[in-house]
Design a protein around this motif. Structure first.
Motif, PDB file in Angstrom:
ATOM      1  N   ARG A   1     -20.520  16.084 -34.811  1.00 40.85           N
ATOM      2  CA  ARG A   1     -21.129  17.335 -34.336  1.00 40.85           C
ATOM      3  C   ARG A   1     -22.436  17.087 -33.580  1.00 40.85           C
TER       4      ARG A   1
ATOM      5  N   THR B   1     -22.700  25.399 -41.633  1.00 44.87           N
ATOM      6  CA  THR B   1     -22.715  24.724 -42.932  1.00 44.87           C
ATOM      7  C   THR B   1     -21.263  24.608 -43.405  1.00 44.87           C
TER       8      THR B   1
ATOM      9  N   MET C   1     -22.739  20.856 -43.798  1.00 42.73           N
ATOM     10  CA  MET C   1     -22.759  19.664 -42.953  1.00 42.73           C
ATOM     11  C   MET C   1     -23.309  18.483 -43.751  1.00 42.73           C
TER      12      MET C   1
ATOM     13  N   ASN D   1     -18.946  17.482 -40.330  1.00 39.09           N
ATOM     14  CA  ASN D   1     -18.587  18.507 -41.306  1.00 39.09           C
ATOM     15  C   ASN D   1     -18.476  17.828 -42.662  1.00 39.09           C
ATOM     16  N   SER D   2     -19.043  18.467 -43.695  1.00 40.65           N
ATOM     17  CA  SER D   2     -19.072  17.807 -45.007  1.00 40.65           C
ATOM     18  C   SER D   2     -17.710  17.307 -45.501  1.00 40.65           C
TER      19      SER D   2
END
Ligand code: ASP
Ligand code: MG
Length: 468
Positions: free
Chosen positions: A424, A390, A392, A440-441
């Protein structure tokens, strides 16, 4: 028959309700059914009301009076003084009932899902009563119904599953045969007579159930934006409202984060081929977005880009998975038993790993459930410990035009790669209508902008080729 649904901001206060009334006054349809949400923020306030009561916080009483004042204010503004007594009395009675329920929660320390649903249902009960009376006083005679008398569900109180057959039957046989009906959204009733609700945002779904049952010519969903956008305008300022979409495209975009539409809404419309238009109460001249089985052909292969944040990526991997049937089944069963929704699935073709995307909030719960299910395999080192990453985001590119159209995925991936954004995981459904990537956020915002520029800028490579 025309079914219209007005969201929370469209009934937020007297001014908004006036706007809604002027929209209805323009309509020439011989029969209409209007579904309303709770006044904006009210459902959230009701949730904090029962939370406060359950945790012995007396300030729930203050919140209760705030809620009452908010509704009374709207009445005072919309209904002539001399006619207010009746509706104000009814609203007062509803509030006394709600106060009793809250006192029960406060005293008994009891807060079941059934009680939560019962409290949440007050929002739509109140707003529909007020809208109905406001209509009466603005030349729109109507009959107010209680959607709980028509929508039959199971006992999953907060996210109730609708029994379509029973519901359609009741709607077709028992709705009053009048020109204009007003109905609360969101609320329903279980077979054994308890109040249930259809899930947050569920009023859209209520409207589509009425539309399907009554074979409406059209369903209009009115909110405070000009329809469904090419992407989230808060993420990419170049985003614009999409003119037409197919049901499938709209479903994918709604599912992957376009907040204007509650995803289950489309399904009841598909079989009956009822078109749906998304409109803006505060900008009614704008065409909005038309969603139908026959959208006009579009030069645009990609119709929208959506993005869901606060996701987690969970991976189960290990040599013990290769060639062993049933691993995926056990994985999904473990997750399903916890009622966790999966947004995304990929499996490597060597069968060495399965990756799923789920909401960040449910990540730990999923890890525990899966770890328990595979405890033996992990102990024997046939499987690696379950991994969770996380924060994400899932970015999805949606469009019917991508079907049998080579190169779109390639363009998207190389664009992200060239800009140093690491992908990812990737999933493309066999329908080819959607390609989704997990990022990735911190990269997601930029990715959405890059993709939006690439697929939606007025002079892109594609249109140059088309011109040539
Ligand atoms: N009032 C409910 C909610 O806020 C249902 C809706 O507005 O659609 O979730
Ligand atoms: Mg909504």
């Amino acid at each position: 028959m025309l079914v219209l649904k007005f969201g929370g901001t469209s009934v937020a206060n007297a001014g908004a309700i006036r706007q809604l009334i002027s929209i209805l006054q323009e309509k020439q349809n011989p029969r209409m059914l209007v579904v309303v949400s709770a006044m904006s923020k009210v459902t959230d306030m009701l949730i904090s009301l029962y939370q406060k009561a359950a945790s012995h916080d007396v300030s729930y009483l203050e919140l209760l009076s705030q809620l009452e004042a908010k509704h009374m204010e709207a009445i005072e503004d919309l209904v002539p003084m001399s006619q207010q007594i009746d509706i104000k009395g009814r609203i007062k009675m509803i509030f006394r009932e709600l106060e009793d329920v809250c006192r029960g929660v406060y005293l008994l320390d009891e807060l079941s899902d059934s009680t939560k649903a019962r409290v949440m249902a007050y929002g739509e009960r109140l707003s529909s009563a007020i809208v109905s009376v406001a209509f009466q006083h603005h030349g729109l005679p109507n009959e107010l119904v209680d959607s709980r008398d028509y929508i039959v569900t199971d006992n999953t109180y907060l996210n109730a599953k609708v029994n379509l057959k029973a519901t359609y039957g009741l709607m077709q046989e028992q709705l009053p045969k009048v020109e204009l009906i007003v109905a609360p959204g969101f609320i329903s009733r279980s077979q054994d007579g308890k109040t249930t609700v259809l899930g947050r945002g569920g009023s859209d779904y209520t409207a589509s159930l009425y539309a399907a049952a009554l074979q409406a010519d059209l369903l209009e969903i009115w909110s405070d934006v000009d329809g469904m956008y090419t992407t989230d305008p808060r993420k990419a300022s170049a985003a614009y409202s999409i003119e037409e979409l197919s049901y499938e495209e709209a479903m994918e975009l709604a599912y992957f984060g376009a907040k204007v539409l509650y995803p289950p809404t489309i399904a009841p419309l598909v079989a009956a081929k009822i078109p749906l238009v998304l409109k803006n109460t505060f900008n009614p001249a704008h065409k909005g977005t038309l969603i139908s089985s026959t959208p006009a052909p579009s030069p645009q292969n990609v119709k929208g880009i959506s993005c869901i944040d606060h996701m987690a990526v969970l991976t189960v991997s290990g040599s013990g998975m290769v060639g062993v049937p049933g691993v995926a089944m056990r994985l999904f069963k473990a997750v399903a038993q916890e009622c966790i929704n999966i947004y995304f699935i990929t499996q490597s073709s060597s069968e060495q790993s399965i990756t799923i995307g789920l909401s960040e909030a449910e990540g730990e719960k999923a890890v525990q459930a899966i770890t328990q299910e595979f405890a033996d395999d992990i102990a024997q080192e046939l499987l690696n410990p379950v991994s969770l990453e996380t924060p994400m985001s899932i970015v999805a590119i949606v469009g019917n035009g991508m079907i049998k159209q080579p190169g779109i995925a390639g363009k998207a991936f190389s664009l992200l790669g060239d800009n140093g954004i690491n992908i990812r995981a990737i999933a493309q459904g066999a329908t080819e209508r959607i390609i989704s990537v997990v990022l990735n956020s911190p990269d997601a915002h930029r990715a959405v902008n890059l993709l939006h520029d690439r697929f939606f800028l007025p002079i892109s490579e594609d249109s140059e080729v088309a011109l040539a």
